[in-house]
Write a protein that holds these residues in place. Structure first.
Motif, PDB file in Angstrom:
ATOM      1  N   TYR A  37       0.838  -1.196   0.000  1.00 20.19           N
ATOM      2  CA  TYR A  37       0.000   0.000   0.000  1.00 20.19           C
ATOM      3  C   TYR A  37       0.877   1.251   0.000  1.00 20.19           C
ATOM      4  O   TYR A  37       0.658   2.182  -0.777  1.00 20.19           O
ATOM      5  N   THR A  38       1.877   1.266   0.878  1.00 18.52           N
ATOM      6  CA  THR A  38       2.770   2.422   0.999  1.00 18.52           C
ATOM      7  C   THR A  38       3.513   2.662  -0.312  1.00 18.52           C
ATOM      8  O   THR A  38       3.651   3.798  -0.762  1.00 18.52           O
ATOM      9  N   ASP A 101      -7.997  -2.051 -10.888  1.00 22.79           N
ATOM     10  CA  ASP A 101      -6.979  -1.484 -10.001  1.00 22.79           C
ATOM     11  C   ASP A 101      -5.576  -1.705 -10.561  1.00 22.79           C
ATOM     12  O   ASP A 101      -4.698  -0.866 -10.423  1.00 22.79           O
ATOM     13  N   PHE A 102      -5.369  -2.848 -11.178  1.00 24.91           N
ATOM     14  CA  PHE A 102      -4.071  -3.170 -11.761  1.00 24.91           C
ATOM     15  C   PHE A 102      -3.926  -2.548 -13.148  1.00 24.91           C
ATOM     16  O   PHE A 102      -2.917  -1.927 -13.460  1.00 24.91           O
ATOM     17  N   LEU A 103      -4.955  -2.714 -13.979  1.00 19.48           N
ATOM     18  CA  LEU A 103      -4.871  -2.288 -15.371  1.00 19.48           C
ATOM     19  C   LEU A 103      -4.821  -0.774 -15.547  1.00 19.48           C
ATOM     20  O   LEU A 103      -4.024  -0.261 -16.338  1.00 19.48           O
ATOM     21  N   TYR A 104      -5.667  -0.056 -14.843  1.00 18.16           N
ATOM     22  CA  TYR A 104      -5.785   1.377 -15.086  1.00 18.16           C
ATOM     23  C   TYR A 104      -5.254   2.244 -13.955  1.00 18.16           C
ATOM     24  O   TYR A 104      -4.727   3.327 -14.203  1.00 18.16           O
ATOM     25  N   LEU A 107      -2.002  -0.129  -9.690  1.00 18.98           N
ATOM     26  CA  LEU A 107      -1.598  -0.576  -8.364  1.00 18.98           C
ATOM     27  C   LEU A 107      -0.700  -1.800  -8.535  1.00 18.98           C
ATOM     28  O   LEU A 107      -0.866  -2.569  -9.486  1.00 18.98           O
ATOM     29  N   PRO A 108       0.235  -2.003  -7.612  1.00 20.39           N
ATOM     30  CA  PRO A 108       1.128  -3.161  -7.735  1.00 20.39           C
ATOM     31  C   PRO A 108       0.341  -4.468  -7.762  1.00 20.39           C
ATOM     32  O   PRO A 108      -0.637  -4.636  -7.029  1.00 20.39           O
ATOM     33  N   GLY A 109       0.806  -5.393  -8.608  1.00 18.41           N
ATOM     34  CA  GLY A 109       0.134  -6.676  -8.743  1.00 18.41           C
ATOM     35  C   GLY A 109      -0.022  -7.401  -7.420  1.00 18.41           C
ATOM     36  O   GLY A 109      -1.056  -7.997  -7.153  1.00 18.41           O
TER      37      GLY A 109
END
Length: 140
Positions: A37-38, A101-104, A107-109
């Protein structure tokens, strides 16, 4: 009142899923999730407004479980087949939504996978409970 929903089963699911959330994010993956998250957000998760966040989380879980119970009632799911039905619902709605969240949002996988994993386990638990404890009046 929503027909076809066993409110006792819904309550059991909500309590268990909130407990799962505590174990998943607060015990098992606390350090890994906080680090991911960080890394993604550029700051540690805020601990301010925890009571509000937890309350909204409970409402969110309640909406999810009631929706799943309603779908099960319409499909006539009343056995451990609820697990399979829950996986199908998770895949078509939750997995695809969280993939954004990952695609657009990029965010880290590992963060997305941790969140998706929590959701999948939640759906499995709710699917088993709702499937085994259907409402008595399953007529829509």
């Amino acid at each position: 009142m929503i027909k076809g929903v066993n409110w006792v089963a819904v309550a059991i699911c909500v309590v268990l899923l909130e407990g799962l959330g505590y174990l998943w994010y607060g015990v098992l993956l606390s350090d890994v999730w906080t680090a991911a998250y960080t890394e993604a957000m550029g700051h540690a998760p805020s601990m301010a407004n925890q009571a509000v966040n937890m309350s909204l989380g409970i409402v969110n879980t309640l909406i999810l479980v009631v929706g799943l119970a309603w779908v099960f009632a319409r499909l006539g799911v009343n056995s451990l087949a609820g697990i399979g039905a829950a996986v199908v619902v998770w895949f078509f709605f939750n997995f695809t939504t969280m993939s954004i969240d990952f695609l657009y949002l990029q965010l880290p996988g590992r963060l997305v996978i941790m969140n998706m994993g929590y959701q999948l386990v939640s759906y499995l638990i709710a699917g088993a409970i709702l499937g085994l404890l259907p409402a008595k009046d399953t007529a829509a």
